[in-house]
Design an enzyme around this catalytic site. Structure first.
Site: not given
Ligand code: PGA
Length: 248
Positions: A9, A11, A97, A99, A169, A175, A210
């Protein structure tokens, strides 16, 4: 046996040049047979999807988007429909997601509508679920995840999830550099599978939060973890390939 899947992803990162370089690096690795057990996919920003579709043509790398409208066409300024994504060659699309849920106010109801619309256009939705730190500390992780999935089951039934992927997640792990332990992740994955009944045995459930090459092996070795949804680490070709290699 369920397939293994590793999805990147990206982003809201990158440029035309960096996207093209990253894809080239991935294609070199994949064409050399670096990843044998997992299907690999990348969810690219909308504006680079078309170029990415051209770049990956004929390769094993699959294309996905990070969001989609719940509507199929019409006066929805700024939105992108599922049929447009399918037209561009997308296979996957992330829905729900964290976010999108927390920063853009997407309720579980809207997420369910997006899920249904994506499937209707032949896309495979990747339904993202997960608890916040407060919810985990309050002991409500399993209830939160179950209610996020229930909103979709209400629309499509458990069988309707068969043509989809679920990504667990934990919000506190996204993140932040904090990864759920393999045991914490496995507990939730097993619970999700049980909630889905018979269909649960067949559905691919990914862990995200992460994930790094150094943690992927142990996570993916858990009985109910079928691969990963990878944010930050998917922006580095070598690291992302190494995560793909960790799937057995
Ligand atoms: P990250 O993000 O691996 O940077 O923690 C995962 C995600 O948001 O899908």
């Amino acid at each position: 046996m369920r397939r293994q899947l590793v999805i990147g992803n990206w982003k809201m990162n990158g440029s035309s040049a960096s996207s093209s370089n990253l894809l080239s690096e991935l294609l070199v690795g994949l064409n050399a047979g670096r990843v044998d057990a997992a299907e690999m996919a990348v969810c690219v920003p909308y504006v680079y999807l078309s170029a990415a579709a051209d770049a990956i043509k004929g390769s094993s790398l699959k294309l996905g988007a990070q969001n989609v409208s719940q509507f199929d066409s019409g006066a929805y300024t700024g939105e992108v429909s599922p049929s447009m994504l399918a037209d561009l060659g997308c296979h996957y699309v992330l829905v729900g997601h964290s976010e999108r849920r927390s920063l853009f106010g997407e309720s579980s109801q809207i997420v369910a509508e997006k899920f249904v619309a994506a499937q209707a256009s032949g896309l495979t939705p990747v339904l993202c679920v997960g608890e916040t730190l407060e919810e985990r500390e309050a002991g409500s992780t399993l209830a939160v995840v179950e209610s996020q999935i229930a909103a979709v089951i209400e629309s499509v039934g458990p069988e309707g999830l068969l043509n989809s992927v679920i990504a667990y997640e934990p919000v506190w792990a996204i993140g932040t550099g904090l990864t759920a332990t393999p045991e914490q992740a496995q507990e939730v994955h097993q619970y999700i599978r049980r909630c889905l009944g018979e269909a649960g045995e067949k559905i691919c459930i990914l862990y995200g939060g992460s994930v790094k090459a150094s943690s992927a092996g142990e996570l993916f070795a858990q009985a109910d973890i079928d691969g990963g949804l990878v944010g930050g680490a998917s922006l580095q070709g070598e690291e992302f390939l190494a995560i793909g290699q960790a799937a057995k």
